[in-house]
Scaffold this motif. Structure first.
Motif, mmCIF file in Angstrom:
data_model
loop_
_atom_site.group_PDB
_atom_site.id
_atom_site.type_symbol
_atom_site.label_atom_id
_atom_site.label_comp_id
_atom_site.label_asym_id
_atom_site.label_seq_id
_atom_site.Cartn_x
_atom_site.Cartn_y
_atom_site.Cartn_z
ATOM 1 N N ARG A 76 0.829 -1.204 0.000
ATOM 2 C CA ARG A 76 0.000 0.000 0.000
ATOM 3 C C ARG A 76 0.867 1.259 0.000
ATOM 4 O O ARG A 76 0.497 2.281 -0.590
ATOM 5 C CB ARG A 76 -0.932 -0.009 1.205
ATOM 6 C CG ARG A 76 -2.115 0.960 1.085
ATOM 7 C CD ARG A 76 -3.029 0.881 2.301
ATOM 8 N NE ARG A 76 -3.597 -0.441 2.484
ATOM 9 C CZ ARG A 76 -4.668 -0.892 1.851
ATOM 10 N NH1 ARG A 76 -5.287 -0.126 0.965
ATOM 11 N NH2 ARG A 76 -5.127 -2.109 2.100
ATOM 12 N N ALA A 77 2.005 1.185 0.656
ATOM 13 C CA ALA A 77 2.909 2.329 0.675
ATOM 14 C C ALA A 77 3.534 2.591 -0.685
ATOM 15 O O ALA A 77 4.059 3.677 -0.943
ATOM 16 C CB ALA A 77 4.002 2.102 1.711
ATOM 17 N N ILE A 78 3.439 1.588 -1.587
ATOM 18 C CA ILE A 78 4.052 1.707 -2.907
ATOM 19 C C ILE A 78 3.016 1.972 -3.991
ATOM 20 O O ILE A 78 3.212 2.835 -4.859
ATOM 21 C CB ILE A 78 4.844 0.419 -3.236
ATOM 22 C CG1 ILE A 78 5.946 0.196 -2.184
ATOM 23 C CG2 ILE A 78 5.447 0.493 -4.635
ATOM 24 C CD1 ILE A 78 6.633 -1.144 -2.297
ATOM 25 N N VAL A 79 1.894 1.222 -3.944
ATOM 26 C CA VAL A 79 0.887 1.330 -5.005
ATOM 27 C C VAL A 79 -0.455 1.849 -4.493
ATOM 28 O O VAL A 79 -1.440 1.856 -5.238
ATOM 29 C CB VAL A 79 0.688 -0.020 -5.738
ATOM 30 C CG1 VAL A 79 1.977 -0.459 -6.393
ATOM 31 C CG2 VAL A 79 0.163 -1.099 -4.789
ATOM 32 N N GLY A 80 -0.512 2.288 -3.253
ATOM 33 C CA GLY A 80 -1.722 2.906 -2.721
ATOM 34 C C GLY A 80 -2.884 1.947 -2.567
ATOM 35 O O GLY A 80 -2.702 0.779 -2.211
ATOM 36 N N PRO A 124 -4.419 -4.362 -2.558
ATOM 37 C CA PRO A 124 -5.040 -5.700 -2.520
ATOM 38 C C PRO A 124 -5.148 -6.345 -3.898
ATOM 39 O O PRO A 124 -4.859 -7.545 -4.054
ATOM 40 C CB PRO A 124 -6.419 -5.422 -1.907
ATOM 41 C CG PRO A 124 -6.228 -4.169 -1.107
ATOM 42 C CD PRO A 124 -5.268 -3.351 -1.902
ATOM 43 N N ASP A 125 -5.552 -5.566 -4.903
ATOM 44 C CA ASP A 125 -5.652 -6.104 -6.262
ATOM 45 C C ASP A 125 -4.272 -6.461 -6.809
ATOM 46 O O ASP A 125 -4.103 -7.485 -7.492
ATOM 47 C CB ASP A 125 -6.327 -5.092 -7.187
ATOM 48 C CG ASP A 125 -7.800 -4.904 -6.882
ATOM 49 O OD1 ASP A 125 -8.398 -5.812 -6.258
ATOM 50 O OD2 ASP A 125 -8.345 -3.853 -7.254
ATOM 51 N N PHE A 126 -3.297 -5.633 -6.517
ATOM 52 C CA PHE A 126 -1.928 -5.888 -6.948
ATOM 53 C C PHE A 126 -1.426 -7.206 -6.349
ATOM 54 O O PHE A 126 -0.852 -8.053 -7.047
ATOM 55 C CB PHE A 126 -1.031 -4.727 -6.513
ATOM 56 C CG PHE A 126 0.392 -4.821 -6.974
ATOM 57 C CD1 PHE A 126 0.832 -4.088 -8.073
ATOM 58 C CD2 PHE A 126 1.320 -5.617 -6.302
ATOM 59 C CE1 PHE A 126 2.156 -4.162 -8.500
ATOM 60 C CE2 PHE A 126 2.633 -5.693 -6.720
ATOM 61 C CZ PHE A 126 3.052 -4.965 -7.822
ATOM 62 N N HIS A 184 6.027 -8.653 -13.762
ATOM 63 C CA HIS A 184 4.877 -8.600 -14.676
ATOM 64 C C HIS A 184 3.746 -7.781 -14.071
ATOM 65 O O HIS A 184 3.105 -6.981 -14.773
ATOM 66 C CB HIS A 184 4.397 -10.022 -14.979
ATOM 67 C CG HIS A 184 3.238 -10.080 -15.929
ATOM 68 N ND1 HIS A 184 1.934 -9.857 -15.524
ATOM 69 C CD2 HIS A 184 3.184 -10.316 -17.268
ATOM 70 C CE1 HIS A 184 1.130 -9.969 -16.572
ATOM 71 N NE2 HIS A 184 1.867 -10.237 -17.636
ATOM 72 N N THR A 185 3.498 -7.966 -12.790
ATOM 73 C CA THR A 185 2.402 -7.246 -12.130
ATOM 74 C C THR A 185 2.693 -5.758 -12.084
ATOM 75 O O THR A 185 1.777 -4.930 -12.253
ATOM 76 C CB THR A 185 2.183 -7.816 -10.723
ATOM 77 O OG1 THR A 185 1.996 -9.232 -10.807
ATOM 78 C CG2 THR A 185 0.955 -7.194 -10.064
ATOM 79 N N CYS A 186 3.934 -5.401 -11.867
ATOM 80 C CA CYS A 186 4.297 -3.977 -11.901
ATOM 81 C C CYS A 186 4.020 -3.381 -13.281
ATOM 82 O O CYS A 186 3.490 -2.265 -13.385
ATOM 83 C CB CYS A 186 5.775 -3.805 -11.538
ATOM 84 S SG CYS A 186 6.147 -4.086 -9.808
ATOM 85 N N ASP A 187 4.362 -4.110 -14.330
ATOM 86 C CA ASP A 187 4.080 -3.628 -15.688
ATOM 87 C C ASP A 187 2.577 -3.504 -15.905
ATOM 88 O O ASP A 187 2.101 -2.509 -16.475
ATOM 89 C CB ASP A 187 4.671 -4.597 -16.718
ATOM 90 C CG ASP A 187 6.179 -4.504 -16.801
ATOM 91 O OD1 ASP A 187 6.746 -3.511 -16.285
ATOM 92 O OD2 ASP A 187 6.798 -5.421 -17.361
ATOM 93 N N ARG A 188 1.835 -4.502 -15.471
ATOM 94 C CA ARG A 188 0.382 -4.499 -15.667
ATOM 95 C C ARG A 188 -0.272 -3.325 -14.968
ATOM 96 O O ARG A 188 -1.191 -2.692 -15.500
ATOM 97 C CB ARG A 188 -0.197 -5.811 -15.162
ATOM 98 C CG ARG A 188 -1.714 -5.881 -15.156
ATOM 99 C CD ARG A 188 -2.202 -7.218 -14.639
ATOM 100 N NE ARG A 188 -3.607 -7.186 -14.326
ATOM 101 C CZ ARG A 188 -4.266 -8.187 -13.755
ATOM 102 N NH1 ARG A 188 -3.632 -9.309 -13.433
ATOM 103 N NH2 ARG A 188 -5.560 -8.085 -13.486
ATOM 104 N N PHE A 189 0.189 -3.013 -13.745
ATOM 105 C CA PHE A 189 -0.418 -1.951 -12.952
ATOM 106 C C PHE A 189 0.245 -0.600 -13.198
ATOM 107 O O PHE A 189 -0.121 0.384 -12.548
ATOM 108 C CB PHE A 189 -0.345 -2.300 -11.462
ATOM 109 C CG PHE A 189 -1.418 -3.242 -10.994
ATOM 110 C CD1 PHE A 189 -2.483 -2.797 -10.225
ATOM 111 C CD2 PHE A 189 -1.377 -4.584 -11.343
ATOM 112 C CE1 PHE A 189 -3.473 -3.670 -9.796
ATOM 113 C CE2 PHE A 189 -2.363 -5.464 -10.927
ATOM 114 C CZ PHE A 189 -3.419 -5.011 -10.157
#
Length: 223
Positions: free
Chosen positions: A24-28, A32-34, A68-73
């Motif tokens: 959460r501190a990184i992607v807000g 949870p979805d991440f 991959h998840t970082c790219d997707r989000f």
């Protein structure tokens, strides 16, 4: 022979969603979805690599799934953030019922083993951090065969490693694919349905028992 229980680790004993606060501190608010997407991609990579017979250790699947998840989000991590997240994954928290549930099963005379896609070293680190390592007779890793669940060979490997018989062995897992894999290999299986909303695969193969948590397992198996 005493009944042997083979416990899946990630998602069954250890909470794979245990880094949401850190994320959460990184992607807000997308944390949870991440986290769920990361886990889904991690498992997909193990399935694909097992089928392709192109093995890499579970930690590599985890790291590649994170990328991959970082790219997707559209959420790039700095090198320091990526390293910190992957290091935290090595000591994910156990579910609240893990220690008590395992202790009850051990006291009831069951033979307890950890059975995981993770390497033995990685699983030992997780179980030590959670304070539950001493409750197991041993760790059996699919890494020994350079493959992943639900390859039938890994279930046979477990029986050899644990000195167990399929008719007296139960898989305990929250993952339907793992439950189906064990049942297809002649085991019995207890599905730990940690969410009442969790669906089971509609393959016409059902768990031997279904429990909401580990504290209910001894009674379900005995019943």
């Amino acid at each position: 022979m005493a009944v042997t229980l083979a416990f899946d680790v990630y998602g069954t004993l250890i909470d794979t969603q245990g880094l949401v606060a850190m994320l959460r501190a990184i992607v807000g608010d997308r944390a949870p979805d991440f986290s769920r997407a990361w886990r889904e991609r991690q498992l997909e990579y193990t399935f694909r690599r097992a089928l392709m017979q192109n093995y890499v250790p579970f930690a590599v699947c985890t790291a590649q799934a994170l990328d991959h998840t970082c790219d997707r989000f559209k959420a790039p991590l700095t090198a320091e953030q990526r390293a910190a997240v992957l290091e935290a994954y090595r000591t994910l928290p156990a579910f609240d019922d893990a220690a008590d549930g395992l202790a009850r099963l051990r006291a009831a005379g069951f033979r307890l083993y950890a059975f995981s896609n993770g390497t033995a070293e990685a699983v030992r680190t997780l179980l030590d951090a959670a304070g539950i390592a001493e409750l197991f007779l041993g760790i059996v890793s699919t890494d020994d065969l350079r493959s992943y669940k639900p390859n039938p060979a890994v279930y046979s490997h477990f029986l050899r490693a644990a000195g167990a018989a399929g008719a007296e062995t139960w898989l305990v897992s929250s993952n339907p694919f793992d439950i189906i894999g064990a049942l297809s290999s002649g085991w019995r299986a207890a599905w730990v349905r940690r969410s009442p909303d969790a669906p089971f695969d509609p393959w016409g193969i059902q768990p031997t028992v279904t429990v909401p948590g580990l504290r209910d397992l001894a009674a379900a198996i005995a019943g």
